[in-house]
Every structure is written in structure tokens, then in C-alpha cells.
Design a protein around this motif. Sequence first.
Motif, PDB file in Angstrom:
ATOM      1  N   SER A  59       0.847  -1.194   0.000  1.00  0.00           N
ATOM      2  CA  SER A  59       0.000   0.000   0.000  1.00  0.00           C
ATOM      3  C   SER A  59       0.882   1.243   0.000  1.00  0.00           C
ATOM      4  N   TRP A  60       0.266   2.407  -0.309  1.00  0.00           N
ATOM      5  CA  TRP A  60       1.022   3.656  -0.266  1.00  0.00           C
ATOM      6  C   TRP A  60       1.453   3.985   1.162  1.00  0.00           C
ATOM      7  N   SER A  61       0.665   3.561   2.141  1.00  0.00           N
ATOM      8  CA  SER A  61       1.065   3.772   3.543  1.00  0.00           C
ATOM      9  C   SER A  61       2.332   2.992   3.856  1.00  0.00           C
ATOM     10  N   GLU A  62       2.397   1.744   3.385  1.00  0.00           N
ATOM     11  CA  GLU A  62       3.578   0.915   3.617  1.00  0.00           C
ATOM     12  C   GLU A  62       4.800   1.478   2.884  1.00  0.00           C
ATOM     13  N   VAL A  63       4.566   1.961   1.654  1.00  0.00           N
ATOM     14  CA  VAL A  63       5.660   2.567   0.896  1.00  0.00           C
ATOM     15  C   VAL A  63       6.171   3.804   1.629  1.00  0.00           C
ATOM     16  N   GLY A  64       5.232   4.624   2.115  1.00  0.00           N
ATOM     17  CA  GLY A  64       5.615   5.822   2.857  1.00  0.00           C
ATOM     18  C   GLY A  64       6.437   5.486   4.090  1.00  0.00           C
ATOM     19  N   ASP A  65       6.028   4.432   4.822  1.00  0.00           N
ATOM     20  CA  ASP A  65       6.781   4.015   6.009  1.00  0.00           C
ATOM     21  C   ASP A  65       8.198   3.590   5.630  1.00  0.00           C
ATOM     22  N   ALA A  66       8.319   2.888   4.494  1.00  0.00           N
ATOM     23  CA  ALA A  66       9.633   2.407   4.065  1.00  0.00           C
ATOM     24  C   ALA A  66      10.559   3.564   3.685  1.00  0.00           C
ATOM     25  N   ILE A  67       9.962   4.613   3.116  1.00  0.00           N
ATOM     26  CA  ILE A  67      10.752   5.770   2.697  1.00  0.00           C
ATOM     27  C   ILE A  67      10.981   6.726   3.866  1.00  0.00           C
ATOM     28  N   GLY A  68      10.035   6.708   4.813  1.00  0.00           N
ATOM     29  CA  GLY A  68      10.144   7.629   5.938  1.00  0.00           C
ATOM     30  C   GLY A  68       9.370   8.909   5.733  1.00  0.00           C
ATOM     31  N   VAL A  69       8.296   8.830   4.923  1.00  0.00           N
ATOM     32  CA  VAL A  69       7.445   9.998   4.694  1.00  0.00           C
ATOM     33  C   VAL A  69       5.996   9.562   4.858  1.00  0.00           C
ATOM     34  N   SER A  70       5.083  10.521   4.775  1.00  0.00           N
ATOM     35  CA  SER A  70       3.662  10.205   4.902  1.00  0.00           C
ATOM     36  C   SER A  70       3.156   9.481   3.656  1.00  0.00           C
ATOM     37  N   LYS A  71       2.010   8.863   3.801  1.00  0.00           N
ATOM     38  CA  LYS A  71       1.370   8.195   2.668  1.00  0.00           C
ATOM     39  C   LYS A  71       1.161   9.185   1.526  1.00  0.00           C
ATOM     40  N   GLN A  72       0.656  10.387   1.862  1.00  0.00           N
ATOM     41  CA  GLN A  72       0.371  11.392   0.841  1.00  0.00           C
ATOM     42  C   GLN A  72       1.637  11.830   0.111  1.00  0.00           C
ATOM     43  N   ALA A  73       2.719  12.015   0.877  1.00  0.00           N
ATOM     44  CA  ALA A  73       3.980  12.444   0.264  1.00  0.00           C
ATOM     45  C   ALA A  73       4.535  11.361  -0.651  1.00  0.00           C
ATOM     46  N   ALA A  74       4.436  10.109  -0.230  1.00  0.00           N
ATOM     47  CA  ALA A  74       4.927   9.007  -1.060  1.00  0.00           C
ATOM     48  C   ALA A  74       4.136   8.906  -2.352  1.00  0.00           C
ATOM     49  N   GLN A  75       2.810   9.032  -2.234  1.00  0.00           N
ATOM     50  CA  GLN A  75       1.963   8.916  -3.417  1.00  0.00           C
ATOM     51  C   GLN A  75       2.211  10.066  -4.387  1.00  0.00           C
ATOM     52  N   GLN A  76       2.372  11.262  -3.834  1.00  0.00           N
ATOM     53  CA  GLN A  76       2.596  12.431  -4.685  1.00  0.00           C
ATOM     54  C   GLN A  76       3.936  12.336  -5.414  1.00  0.00           C
ATOM     55  N   ARG A  77       4.930  11.825  -4.721  1.00  0.00           N
ATOM     56  CA  ARG A  77       6.280  11.770  -5.300  1.00  0.00           C
ATOM     57  C   ARG A  77       6.458  10.606  -6.262  1.00  0.00           C
ATOM     58  N   HIS A  78       5.828   9.468  -5.955  1.00  0.00           N
ATOM     59  CA  HIS A  78       6.148   8.258  -6.703  1.00  0.00           C
ATOM     60  C   HIS A  78       4.964   7.658  -7.461  1.00  0.00           C
ATOM     61  N   ALA A  79       3.827   8.330  -7.471  1.00  0.00           N
ATOM     62  CA  ALA A  79       2.687   7.814  -8.229  1.00  0.00           C
ATOM     63  C   ALA A  79       3.038   7.736  -9.709  1.00  0.00           C
ATOM     64  N   PRO A  80       2.391   6.830 -10.453  1.00  0.00           N
ATOM     65  CA  PRO A  80       2.688   6.682 -11.881  1.00  0.00           C
ATOM     66  C   PRO A  80       2.612   8.015 -12.616  1.00  0.00           C
ATOM     67  N   ASN A  81       3.536   8.213 -13.526  1.00  0.00           N
ATOM     68  CA  ASN A  81       3.555   9.431 -14.327  1.00  0.00           C
ATOM     69  C   ASN A  81       3.810   9.083 -15.776  1.00  0.00           C
ATOM     70  N   VAL A  82       4.083  10.081 -16.569  1.00  0.00           N
ATOM     71  CA  VAL A  82       4.254   9.872 -18.005  1.00  0.00           C
ATOM     72  C   VAL A  82       5.423   8.937 -18.300  1.00  0.00           C
ATOM     73  N   PHE A  83       6.384   8.840 -17.371  1.00  0.00           N
ATOM     74  CA  PHE A  83       7.551   8.003 -17.610  1.00  0.00           C
ATOM     75  C   PHE A  83       7.411   6.600 -17.011  1.00  0.00           C
ATOM     76  N   GLU A  84       6.216   6.261 -16.547  1.00  0.00           N
ATOM     77  CA  GLU A  84       6.035   4.997 -15.838  1.00  0.00           C
ATOM     78  C   GLU A  84       6.457   3.797 -16.681  1.00  0.00           C
ATOM     79  N   ARG A  85       6.136   3.803 -17.976  1.00  0.00           N
ATOM     80  CA  ARG A  85       6.436   2.643 -18.819  1.00  0.00           C
ATOM     81  C   ARG A  85       7.785   2.766 -19.517  1.00  0.00           C
ATOM     82  N   PHE A  86       8.513   3.853 -19.241  1.00  0.00           N
ATOM     83  CA  PHE A  86       9.840   3.998 -19.832  1.00  0.00           C
ATOM     84  C   PHE A  86      10.779   2.933 -19.277  1.00  0.00           C
ATOM     85  N   THR A  87      11.582   2.347 -20.145  1.00  0.00           N
ATOM     86  CA  THR A  87      12.593   1.400 -19.690  1.00  0.00           C
ATOM     87  C   THR A  87      13.663   2.144 -18.895  1.00  0.00           C
ATOM     88  N   ASP A  88      14.460   1.392 -18.154  1.00  0.00           N
ATOM     89  CA  ASP A  88      15.533   2.026 -17.375  1.00  0.00           C
ATOM     90  C   ASP A  88      16.508   2.764 -18.290  1.00  0.00           C
TER      91      ASP A  88
END
Length: 232
Positions: A59-88
Amino acid sequence: MSPLNISLTDLIARLDEELPDADDLARVSEARLRAQTLSDLGDQLVDHYVRKARQAGASWSEVGDAIGVSKQAAQQRHAPNVFERFTDLNRHSIVLAQEAARAHKHDFIGTEHILLGLLGEPRGLAYEVLVAKTESERRIRDAIEEAMPPAGQKALRGHIAFRPESKQAIEQALHASADLGHDWVGTEHMLLGLIRVEEGLAAQILRNLGFTSDELHETVTTEIARRSAARG
């Protein structure tokens, strides 16, 4: 945790080796550019594992805990964007495009910078296609440098925005991937996106080098099919 195979001493030694005649201020500017690139790569590293965690059901809450930020901050920073399907490799080419814009002290990322980014990733299919036809990476770089706007007056900090043509090229790369039935957006799709935006500087450069949109599409399609057959 295993230490990273890199140290401050290594970074300093490499910069000094590559710029033996530069003065202290020039080295400050170059160090800043390299620090920004390291930061961008670090963000991509976190994004990569956030995507994997989310795909595994975190969940985004779990991701936020792993990063050390709030759920909202994690979702805002790492939610899918235009580059989501870009290869590395393609994500790295975008980082290199930003670095190219900074190096030229431009306050924008143009299609010409994206083309430079593709040239900076020799593991990508776009690089292979470009060099196979022109027979010279140097020839392409020289053509870009000749067409590129003059360098700015001072190095920029922080975010550098994409020009409208660059945003269109990224959109066209997504379309090119979809048209070919792919679930990824690689450097080859980005190259197709660049030449499809005819008003972009990259498309003009590519046309002057003898490329056409139809030819590139055919070459990319053929090469992807050849690679798939080789893997199969």
C-alpha cells in the motif's frame, strides 16, 4: 547494508582526471552538474523499487513508512507518471538530456537535448540505429552542436522544464509504443517520437542526416523482431 561501490575520493579523482586544466570555479560548476545527475539517478532507483513494491501489493502507507514519509507524500512523489512505462535505459537517457541542458546552460530541455541523451546511452536500440546509418556517433553529435542554440550565461539550479516540442515527442513515443503493441517505452520509441515532431530541432537534425520517419519506423520494427527471434 553493503556499501556502494563508489566514494567521494573516486568522484573527485575522476573529475580531476577528466578536467586537468580547469580552474577551481569550472570544477565547481562541473561538480554541481554531476551532483544533480547522481541525485536524479538516486530518485530513479527509489522509483524503481517503489514500482516493484506496488506491483507486489504494497500500500502507499507501507511505501511511505519504508521511505520515511507520509502516505500522501509518497503517493505524490512516486505515483505513476508519463515516464512509468519507460525502460531504465530510456529513463537514463532523459536524465542525460537534462544534464545536457545544464551543461549548455539552457533553461529548457529541447528535443535536441533528448537526442543527445539517446546518444549518451549506447546500450539502447536508438543509439544502434542512429550510428548504424550515419556510421559515426561524432557526426551526429557535431550536427546537434551545430544546430543547438548558443549556451546560456550561467548554470541553472533546480528543475528544468521540457519545451512544448519535447513534451509532444514524449507523447509520440508513447503512441509509437502503443502502435507497435509494446508494453514498454524504450529508446527506440523515443527516437520515433522525436522525428514525428517535425517542428522540433531533433527532427530537423535527423532529416538532415538522412533519416525519415517511415524508414526509422521500419528499421525499429525489423530490429525488435530480430531481437525477439534471437531470444526465442
